[in-house]
Structure formats: C-alpha cells, structure tokens
Design an enzyme around this catalytic site. Structure first.
Site: not given
Lengths: 484, 750
Positions: B706, B304
């Site tokens: 997030e 990520r």
C-alpha cells in the site's frame, strides 16, 4: 433440461452460412450466429481459456488476439479485440490466440515479460503478449516505439507499465534484424513463432470466400466495433452481412483529384495507405488519437460515420475535408454531402435498406493546411470531450477557403459555417482569432455530460481553435495567456 | 527471484475463476439490481423471466434459509434487498438459468417496482441529517485550543477527494458446487476466503464446516475483493444449495462497477497553525467519509484515516475527527491505502495552503516537521526506526532537488503555453491490521516422502507475489531448491479462520506462520539427522540440499534425510500459528501501539502542463523508499511502480460520477478511464534506502503493497503548482481528481 427454442432456430438458419477459419493450427468451421463474438467462440466453444474477458467493449485489451488476412500472396497479421469481433469478420482468416503463440519454450516476447517482472496478477498478460507479437509481425521494422504503440489498447492495473516498457526495450533489441519483407519467416526461424505459421498462407487459400452480396442477407456490418458494444446481446444472435467480404468496398483509390475510401476500409488501412501518406500526410499523426491499435485495426471510417456519434474523430476530420458519402439502397445509389448526413442526435439520412458504399473528398491542394485537435480525459483510447478539425487555404496573406468542424458541442458533428465565413478574407492576426472564437460560441450548443460540462466544452473549443492557428501559423500570432 | 506465476501468465495457462472447467449440469446466475437509489420495494414480478425457456428459478430475499445479512463488521447489509433499497443496483434478486445468455436476458425481464424515497449522496448532507454508519471518532494529542495562540500563521480550507473504482481486470465471480454429501465447495475470487465461508454459512443457516472455500488466484483485487467479493459468492452458494446443482456467477463489467463499492470519497475541513520558523504547532481536521449505504469496511477505513491523518509529520497538538456518513451509494470499501490516502491528502493540502499563504515551497514546511526517532504519534505509539528524514536527505542529494527546481523555473520563464510543476510527497504508513485481533495467521506444511513440499496458508495470490515470497521463506529455512516447493490454493479446509489478504500484511503474517511451521520441521529433521550421524542437533545444518555436520558436508542429501525421517516415523507435517506480538489499541482512549512497524518513503513528482489544452504528462517520479531488507526486490519494485500509477490515476484522470438520482454515469471502461501505458510517468526511479528492517517484518523485508500508492498524491500538488505558475490569479482549491476539465477551468478561472 429446458431447451432454448430460439437458439435452436437460429442454429438452423445458420447452417446455410458456415464460417470457416484457421484457429491457431486448426481449421475450424462453425454455424454459430455470424454476429456472435469471436471471444465467446474462443472461450466457450473451443475451451481456449488463455484469452481473457475484461470489459467486452474493446477498452481493456485482455481479449486481444491476432487476425491474419491473406494479402499479396502472404498473410498480414494485426491485433484485434476478440470481444468486438463478429464471427462473420473472421471467415477466411487466421486467428491466433495465446495458445497459438506458445512454442513449448518461452518466445522472446514472453521471456522479456517474465524477466522484467512485467506481469503481476497476469489477467491482462495474454493480451499484452498478443499485442507485442502483432508489433513483431508488422511489415515494417519493429522498434521500441512501435512495441509501445501496439499496447495502446491494453490496460494493466497492476504493474504501472514501467516493467512492460523495460520488456519492450529488450524485445526491440532482439528483433532489430527482422526481415520486414517476410516477418513470418524470420520470426519462425528465430523462435518468436511456432513453425506452423509457415503453412497458414497456403491453407487459407482453401477456404471458399463469402463474397456474393446478393446471396447474403442480414444487417450490413463493417468492423462492428460500435454495434458489438451497443447491441451486444442482439448481435450475438444476429445474421450479419460483413461488408469486409465485399471486394468493391475495400481499398482507397485516388481518381480525378478525389480520394475515395471504401466502406470497409479500416482506420489502420488509412494510417498505412501510401495514397493518404502522399496526399494527406498530416492525417497519419492524428490517427493515433483514434481508439487503440486493436480498434483501429477493426473499426472503419464508414462505421464511424454511420454510428453518428456527435464526437466521432474521423467524422470531424472528414467534415473539414468536405467529404461526401455514396449511399446505396435496393434501387439506386445517391450522393450526400457529409454535413447534410446528420439530422439529429444519433439520427442520420440513412434509410433502413441503405448502406454507405464509400466516402470521398477532394484531395487537398499542396497550399492547403490541415489540423486536428482532440482533448479527452486520457490522451489515448478515449472519447473526446471536444474535437475539432480545420482546413484552410491561404489567398496570399489572407484566409481563402476555410472549414472548421467540431465534435462534442452539438447533437451532431458540426461545421462551424458562420465562424468560417467570418474568417474568409481576413489576415491571421491575434485580433482576428479572438473575434473568431466569440462567433464560434454563438454556433454551438454543448450539453453537460460525462465528457464534461457545457462550460468546459465551450472553453475547450475556444482553446482548440486557437490551437489550430498556433499550430498552422507558427510565429504569426502574438497571443499571450493574458489575451485569452 | 522472478514471480513463480510469471511463466503461466505469459503463456495463458494460469487459471482464474472463469477458467475453471465447468461441470455439465452447471447453471448460471445473473443479478438483478435495484432501479432506484432509495425506496420501498412494492413489487417484484418474475413471471416474464420465468417464461423464458432455460430459466430455472428466480431467487429473492424470501428464499434465504438463514440470515439475510452479509455485513462483515456490522450486520447492516442484506444479500438481497428485503423491503427497502438503499442504493441503485443494490442486488434484489438472482436469476438462474441453463446458460449465461439466458440468465442475462431473463434478468432484464424481472420487474422491480420501488416507491421512491429521498436520496442523499453528499456526506456532509448525510452528517447534517444524522445519517451515520457508526458513531464518529476523534484522535487527540496535546492541547489544540491553547496551541492556536502560539501560532503565527493559521490557515483554513476545504479538501475533497473522489471515489476510485478498483478496476481489477478480472470481475467478481464465484462457482459453487455441492459435494453431494450435504457440503459445498465455493471457488471464488476473494481476498477473504474465511469471510465468504462465514457469511455463506450464515445466509444458508448451516455451520461453517459445511462450506469449503477455495481460491487459486485473483486477477487483481486492490481491496475490492476483500468484503465485496462476498455477495456474489454467497449468491452462488445460495442458488447452488437450494437447487442442489453447481451454479456459476461472473459479473459483467457494467454490473461489477455499478454494484460494488469504491474507494471512499472524503470531504474535509482543516485548520493548520504554524510558528514563524515553520513548525506546525496545531492541526485540526474534520473529515466526512462517504461510506455509502452500508458499513462494509468503513469503520476500519475510518480508523486508518485517523491513524494517518498527520502522515509523516510530528504535530504536537492535533485533533482529527472522522464522521462515517451513510449515503445512497454502493457501500464503499477497501482500496489500497485503506483510508490513509484520503487522510494524508488533507494534511498535505493544509501544508500546501500554508505554503501558498507564506509564498514558500511546501517542501520547506514538510521538511521542518518530519517525524524524528522517539516522537509520539497522535495515537500514542512512539515512532521507532524513523527513516523519513533520511529519505528527504536522499531526495535532495541523490536526485538533485535543487537542480530540478531550477530547471522548472527556467522552463516556466521560457514557455508561453507550457508550465512545469513539482511536489514532494512523504509517506509514513503503519503496518498491521488496525483491528488487533486480525493480526494472526496459520500455515500448514507437508514435506512429502520424495522431498517435495506442499504449503498452505491463508494468503491469497492476487499478483502481489505472495506465493513467491512464501516459497522463498520455506526454501531459505530448509536451504533447498525453490522448485521443490508448491504453494497450494488458499483453502478454508486446509487453513481455517484466516484473515483476509489485505493491509499489505499477507507476506508478514503468513510468512511468519510459515517460518514457525518450517522451523519446527527443521528442528525435527535436524534431530533425526543428528541421531543418524551420531552428533548433537546443534551441530547439524542444512545447506544447499546437503546435511552439514559441524560445518562440513556429509553424504546425507535432503531427499535421503526426508526419506529417513519418514521411515523413522517422524511427522513431516506441521502447523504454524503466528500472532503479531506487542500490538494493542484501546478504543476508549484512542491510544495504543497498533502497528508492528512503519514504512517510510518520499517522492519527487514533476509534471508538464499544456496550458492551451489543459492536458498534462507526469514527467518524473523519483522515489526513495524504505523496503527494509527486501526479500524480493523485483516484486517489491513492481508494487512501488504499480502503486504509484494507481495513486496518480486517483489524483488525475480517474473520476467516478453519479447523477442526482444516484445513478453511476461512469460504469464502463469507455467512461471511467484508468492510466494506460502512455499515462505512465516518463521516468520512474525508485531507490532503496539502506536500512536493516524491523524484526516483525518477514526476514526484515517490509510490507510494500500500500505505501507507494500515496506517492501519487504528489501528482496533484505538482499539477496545482503548474496551474499556479500559469494563472497567478487563481485561488487554489483542493478538489481531486484534477482532470483535464478541472485543470482547464482553473487555468482560465479567475
């Protein structure tokens, strides 16, 4: 099943020392060790699971409960963290957990939190409800600011606090009309508290006081907020003598130009003391930088000193004020100047059988100026990287008497004697201040630790000394960033 | 719609792991950690502990009947250290006793001797020594080598970001109970019930169907209970299995902080090249991920980081490498943002560095390079539904950016010892697990005879409000009162093979599965209603608990319809299975279409710095966020506000410190400081960008957990700008967090 022998033994000893208090709406009596925590009693013995355990060092507020103390014919409620409360300190008190606040419908505090989405995972929420309820119960008007201040010891990791602020705004609106002379009566009448609160004052009177010093034994403990962290397991099996129970150690008195603070006086009592407000008005603003609302409601000035932390906030202020300690042993009492009390890191002039009775200092004349500075990683509820207090009396245009104390820059809380000596007789000019901070550096011996590097602490103390002068002599100094 | 759990929370009635009533014969466990950060275990002496009355047994690796392996992605992590220890406080043994206090005391009496070996805590040193958790990976686009030639300005620098402790208010814990029939139920505080089930079965050497994992709710998690909850749960399971007795373990705060991993610290080197018109032509970065002693989720987090290393910008020539470095720290793990914040911080630092070099505001460069519709990400996906440009425009217009800039300039010209600073922070965050196979979920729906509905999914409630959102989904499908719906615990016996509740995807994945199950039931109910009312199912509609026929209300209510369906022997139970469509990623090429969609947003952050004391306040956070078509604005706003605060904490006061011996110095709340109510921004305004939202998001309501965390990064650059305004001689560095100590040293550094 194996049986823990020492546990049984400790139970037997404590049978002669029962602790009685009202928990929510129920009179309870326990023979648990006097040093064991109120939190464990609530959760394990009483199976009241609404009070949460988050850190066991008074730093998260999830275990916040209310403590009601009989005062002036009524009951005064304050928030405390139950993890740091030795059971001994709740004898004769009213302890209220989240279960004791519930009325069958949501109280305005609870409703405001729900309506504003001020709870997410919910683990911190009971503590937040209790802190806000304590703010409602205060003997002064409850405002948005006082509601927020009541949460200085409550950590919420989910919400980011803005929704809690919005809830506080709503609570402030509905509590505007509160009768500050009789908060309990008003709050019950208006659905903020269950009705049983009205009966508490009378019921507390039935509890026999444990205040006979000679018959008691064990480790003499004041608020317990440091001991419950540093010696948690030891305390949980210990007999302790709660100094709070001894009437002569309570209270702040002014006598012959001196202020005398009893060993069981808490930080909050100092904040709210009319005497302190009258004779040392500056102090009140600085108190907010010490611990949290809950911790100030429990921690004592004497404890702050006896703990001998090189960074104790109150200690540093009292050093600048030239305080003295009255210390009592088995035989006699003696007086020790605070600055001579600290011998080495965490080592004091207190013998095993001695304890602090009171702290006293001369009331500042009106011409004297006093300031306290503290910098920590987080402004509230944090231990200072460096702190400093300064007391100064002008002799015309020149500095007369001057005391500067500093914490975090040596193994013990320090009086900067040479620095002060240099300042005496000088005019307050930028040059003087810059020379002063150079001398200061020779007096200190900071170490690098979790609170900061030695280099940082040296720089920070310089800044704080400059801050003392900038604050106490506004407009007098022509200090520009380039000069320092 | 208010969170369904709120009333339970404010009255203290909500049940967490530690509140579950314990059975009378329950035993309690306490974990013994390694006294050293690296070395060979020479001796474990349990005799003194066993002498303590109440101690039942001490377990070590020798007692494990199955495999001593709890690694989630890579089998490189032990439950109990066997021969070597690799980080300080690594679990070595477990004491079980009749009460918690005895267990804790006994754990102090177990002596573990270790012959010390050298330790590494710096990822760059680890890389040099070849200590990697997995092979390094590089994402590339364009021709980086030739691109430098086209650049008018090139800047280089180093960036460091620190670890972050999750500090979920509820510590890790588990309670394992044998069922007396050879099976076991584990109550635990985990984001990944299936993971606990799988690993417990592996360690015990039993099939997965023997182990049932049940989760009611978590007192906060933030990623810290995705993989890291497994160890404690499996220890409880092991002791319970071998002693045939209920065993409970709840970590004390200090043990929790010392034993569990954090957000990965990263160190990085960047090179950025711009043309004269401020177009970023080339960007190259090498990042050193400090993975700790075992892989845990580091490979996925590294991925990520790579995906988000260019944040919300289109940079035609990009090359980003991440080395996942093995060090002697606790295995670092998932934390809100999952490697994206660390990657974004590097590219934002590069832009800040370039802006300083060119003596222009960073937002001029940011704005010039924002993603546009149809741009290619460096991992091959084509950007669709790009909203970042709109967000920037709104910041300028709705929040009057120019006025803010002017106010700060005026303030700074006026004040001697105070400075204000501000920064803009754009965010582009991809939604989906980057491991494609994890993007699946199931939901089980029972409609009971009385019309009430019980729902089970794989989603774990941890404060994010997923249970409320799921209730909304079902209530909307059946058009019934939400009070009829109860979301059950997350339980592996009811819903199997679940993905952890993570990657902001809980509501999307489980909501879509629920949508499918509910849709099937609705079709069935419509069909039976049509039979009863003598029309075709297409004419039937359920509206506010009433069956409508061709748009006209009938006498048939929801309750009657359900009763009738039951009497007609129609199944009122359904399963839904959802797998996110059209996502894929080819790791050999490092290209693909990994995300269902992206979340966009941008924030202005302003701060005031006390330049005498080095302390600061965050004044304003002004956000334009793309929620899509939010299903629950109250819950979503809570996610934004909470995320921002955590992000600010990561960038400012939260600092995890280790000494040279690998010992954690910040293992308590008195040393590790997280934001309190006085640290909250003075003003936080979050406006919702008007958009339709993507099909893949549940009811077009975008994932929200997030992305807002990364707005907090703006606080770093706002502070940095304030320091520069006070001390122009300072040569800025990029070393987060900016604690009061670092600030003061920089204010007066030369």
């Amino acid at each position: 099943m194996m049986v823990n022998q020492s546990y049984i033994k400790s139970r037997l000893i404590y049978l002669c020392y029962m602790i009685t208090f009202i928990l929510n709406n129920e009179m309870v009596c326990t023979a648990n060790p006097a040093g064991s925590s109120l939190l464990d009693f609530i959760r394990f013995d009483m199976e009241l699971k609404g009070t949460k355990s988050g850190c066991r060092e008074g730093d998260c507020g999830a275990c916040t409960v209310l403590m009601g103390t009989p005062e002036n014919g009524g009951v005064t409620y304050r928030s405390i963290v139950s993890c740091l409360t030795p059971l001994a300190n709740v004898h004769g008190k009213h302890i209220v957990t989240i279960e004791g606040i519930n009325t069958g419908f949501l109280t305005p505090v609870q409703k405001a939190l729900v309506d504003n989405s001020a709870t997410q995972c919910g683990f911190c929420t009971p503590g937040i409800v209790m802190s806000l309820s304590a703010a409602e119960l205060s003997m002064t008007q409850t405002t948005f600011e006082s509601l927020i201040a009541s949460l200085s010891g409550n950590i919420c990791r989910c919400t980011g606090y803005k929704s809690i602020e919005r809830a506080a705004e709503e609570i402030a609106l509905v509590i505007k009309e509160k009768d500050a002379d009789d908060p309990v009566g008003w709050l019950v009448a208006n659905g903020h508290l269950p009705g049983y609160f009205l009966s508490i004052a009378g019921r507390l009177e039935e509890i026999e006081k444990n205040e006979d010093e000679d018959k008691s034994f064990g480790l003499k403990t004041a608020g317990g907020t440091d001991l419950m962290v540093q010696k948690a397991d030891e305390m949980s099996e210990s007999v302790i003598l709660p100094l709070q129970a001894l009437r002569e150690l309570n209270g702040i008195t002014i006598m012959e130009g001196r202020c005398i603070i009893g060993a069981s006086v808490t930080m909050s009592e100092i904040s709210h003391s009319p005497e302190i407000r009258k004779y040392l008005p500056e102090l009140n603003g600085f108190m907010k930088l010490i611990g949290s609302e809950q911790v100030r409601n429990m921690a004592t000035v004497a404890g702050n000193i006896a703990n001998a932390s090189p960074i104790g906030d109150m200690t540093v202020m009292l050093l600048a004020l030239g305080a003295e300690l009255t210390i009592k042993g088995e035989e006699r009492e003696r007086i020790v100047p605070l600055k001579e009390f600290f011998i080495a890191y965490k080592k004091t002039d207190l013998a095993d059988n001695e304890h602090i009775r009171n702290i006293s200092f001369d009331i500042m004349p009106e011409s004297a100026l006093f300031n306290f500075e503290k910098v920590s990683r987080r402004t509230h509820l944090d231990i200072a990287s460096v702190n400093s207090a300064m007391l100064v009396r002008m002799d015309g245009q020149r500095i007369g008497e001057c005391h500067i104390a500093a914490g975090g820059v040596s193994p013990v809380p320090l009086c900067l004697d040479r620095t002060c000596e240099f300042l005496r007789g000088k005019e307050v000019t930028s040059e003087t201040i810059l020379q002063t901070v150079a001398i200061m550096k020779e007096e200190i011996s900071p170490i690098s630790d979790v609170r900061g590097s030695a280099e940082y602490k040296t720089l920070l103390l310089r800044q704080l000394i400059i801050a003392h002068f900038l604050k106490l002599f506004p407009g007098r100094l022509n200090l520009s960033p380039e000069m320092i | 719609m208010i969170n369904k759990d709120a009333t339970g929370h404010v009255s203290g009635r909500s049940v967490y792991l530690d509140d579950i009533p314990v059975l009378k014969n329950t035993l309690f466990g306490s974990v013994i950690g390694s006294p050293s950060a690296h070395g060979r275990i020479t001796h474990i002496d349990t005799s003194k502990a066993m002498e303590l009355p109440g101690v039942v047994r001490v377990f070590t690796s020798k007692d494990i009947p199955g495999k001593n392996d709890i690694g989630g992605i890579i089998p490189d992590e032990t439950l109990f250290a066997h021969d070597e220890v690799h980080y300080r406080s690594q679990p070595v043994a477990l004491v079980v006793a009749t009460d918690e206090m005895t267990a804790r005391k006994a754990s102090g009496l177990v002596s573990v001797k270790v012959s010390e070996m050298g330790i590494v805590t710096d990822p760059r040193v680890a890389k040099e020594k070849g200590h990697l958790l997995i092979p390094s990976r590089t994402f590339r686009m364009g021709d980086i080598q030739n691109a430098w030639k086209e650049c008018d300005h090139i800047f280089e620098g180093r960036v460091d970001s620190g670890a972050q402790e999750h500090l979920y208010l509820e510590t890790q814990g588990a309670y394992a109970i044998p069922d007396g029939e050879g099976g076991m139920k584990i109550h635990t505080s985990t984001q990944g019930p299936t993971l606990v089930q799988k690993i417990a079965a592996r360690v015990l050497g039993v099939p997965m169907n023997i182990v049932e994992v049940d989760v009611t709710r978590l007192g906060g998690a933030f990623g810290g209970k995705e993989d890291q909850a497994t160890g404690v749960a499996v220890m409880a399971a092991l002791a319970s299995y071998l002693l045939n007795s209920p065993v409970k373990i709840v970590l004390q705060r200090g043990d929790d902080i010392r034993m569990t991993g954090k957000r990965h610290p990263y160190s990085a080197d960047f090179r950025i090249g711009l043309t004269a018109d401020l177009k970023i032509k080339a960007y190259q970065a090498i990042l050193y991920q400090n993975g700790g002693a075992a892989a845990d989720l580091s490979p996925a987090i590294m991925e990520r980081t790579l995906f988000h290393s260019t944040n919300a910008y289109y940079i035609p020539n990009t090359e980003v490498t991440v080395h996942s470095c093995r060090t002697n720290l606790p295995p670092n793990t998932a934390f809100r943002g999952f490697g994206a914040p660390q990657g974004m911080f590097v590219v934002e630092s590069a832009i800040a560095r370039a802006a300083m070099g060119l003596n222009i505001p960073a937002y001029d460069i940011q704005k010039t390079n924002l993603l546009k519709e149809g741009d290619e990400f460096h991992y091959g996906q084509i950007a669709e539904g790009v909203n970042i440009g709109k967000c920037y425009e709104s910041l300028e217009k709705d929040f009057r950016l120019e006025e803010i800039v002017q106010e700060i300039f005026d303030f700074n010209s006026r004040k001697t010892f105070f400075r204000k600073g501000m920064a803009l922070m754009p965010v582009c965050f991809g939604v989906s697990f980057t491991n494609t196979s994890m993007n699946q979920a199931r939901a089980l729906v029972h409609i009971y005879q009385d019309g009430s509905i019980g729902i089970s999914t794989g989603a774990v409630e941890m404060g994010q409000g997923v249970n409320t959102k799921l209730s909304q989904v079902a209530a909307r499908i059946f058009s019934i009162d939400i009070g009829r719906i109860k979301i059950g615990t997350t339980n592996t016996a009811r819903v199997a093979n679940t993905s952890p509740t993570a990657a902001s995807s809980g509501a999307d994945l489980n909501g879509n599965a629920l949508l499918i199950a509910s849709g099937k039931l609705l079709d069935r109910l419509k069909k039976i209603a049509a039979e009863k009312l003598g029309c075709s199912p297409g004419d039937i509609e359920l509206k506010d608990e009433i069956v409508h026929k061709s748009g006209i209300p009938t006498d048939l209510t929801w309750e009657e319809l359900v009763k009738f369906a039951f009497m007609s022997r129609i199944s009122l139970t359904e399963n839904g299975h959802y797998a996110t469509p059209m996502i894929w990623f080819d790791k050999r090429l490092e290209k693909g279409n990994p995300f269902a969609y992206h979340v966009y947003g941008a924030a202005i952050v302003t701060v005031t710095l006390d330049c005498l004391r080095g302390t600061y306040t965050v004044d304003k956070v002004l956000i334009m966020h793309d929620f899509g078509n939010s299903i629950n604005p109250a819950i979503d706003l809570g996610q934004v506000e909470g995320g921002v605060m955590q992000g600010i904490g990561w960038m400012t006061m939260e600092e995890v410190l280790f000494n040279k011996e690998g010992m954690m110095l910040t293992d308590s709340l008195s040393t590790y400081k997280v934001p309190d109510i006085y640290s909250a921004p003075g003003v936080l305004i979050c406006k919702a960008l008007e958009t339709n939202g993507p099909e893949q998001a549940i009811f077009k309501s975008k994932a929200v957990g997030e992305p807002p965390f990364m707005y907090g990064i703006g606080a770093f650059f706002a502070l940095q700008n304030a320091v520069r305004a006070f001390n122009p001689k300072w040569n800025p560095d990029f070393d987060a967090p900016l604690t009061p100590e670092k600030i003061l040293m920089r204010l007066y550094g030369r």
